[in-house]
Design a protein around this motif. Sequence first.
Motif, mmCIF file in Angstrom:
data_model
loop_
_atom_site.group_PDB
_atom_site.id
_atom_site.type_symbol
_atom_site.label_atom_id
_atom_site.label_comp_id
_atom_site.label_asym_id
_atom_site.label_seq_id
_atom_site.Cartn_x
_atom_site.Cartn_y
_atom_site.Cartn_z
ATOM 1 N N GLU A 73 0.817 -1.215 0.000
ATOM 2 C CA GLU A 73 0.000 0.000 0.000
ATOM 3 C C GLU A 73 0.854 1.269 0.000
ATOM 4 N N ALA A 87 -0.885 -0.268 6.077
ATOM 5 C CA ALA A 87 -1.988 -1.013 5.476
ATOM 6 C C ALA A 87 -3.017 -1.303 6.561
ATOM 7 N N HIS A 94 -7.176 -3.958 0.868
ATOM 8 C CA HIS A 94 -5.790 -4.123 1.301
ATOM 9 C C HIS A 94 -5.428 -5.605 1.403
#
Length: 195
Positions: A73, A87, A94
């Motif tokens: 992320e 994340a 995610h």
Amino acid sequence: MFFLRNLFLYIPLWLSAFILLPACRDSHSPTPDISGVFVPAVPEYSDVEMWTIVRNDDDGIGADVFYVPSTWEYDWRTPDGLISHHADPSRADHRADMSIEIDGIADYMADGNNFYSPYYRHITLDSWATLNEDTINRRYHDVAFVDVKNAFDYFIRNFNNSRPFILAGFSQGGKSVVELLKVIDENTRGRMIAA
């Protein structure tokens, strides 16, 4: 000509002043306000949603694989505008991002083994891009590694059943393997066959 030659001699001095003065000022500036930062909730590893589990050791001669995925992320914002440098494994998107890597690794590491990979609050790509070791270490050790350690402890207590195991990870996950090696007890380490 004299002016040009001296100008080129003094340019490095001027440039160093422009570089050093701001650096000196920043070293004495107060800690930045982090009140606008969102840290996702600690994952509950008793929740099956927080794992990818593939059990393929049908004959009992394989090992358990504990795999820690890498960084997926970027910094992101909550609906109310708070920024997050981690994340959020409670978010399906995610988990789906991390699953891209986890599923690919499970395709070969789960062959004849039991494979366990936790979703965790890894630090973001933007965190690594700061190149600031203090920031990276704080975000990693205060949040991401806490999750990895919690997941590993849960794995040992609830999934492993004293079987031989392999620690594996890539990138941030590889760093996590190194950090785990520093804290696992000798009895547990005695069952580890590879890292």
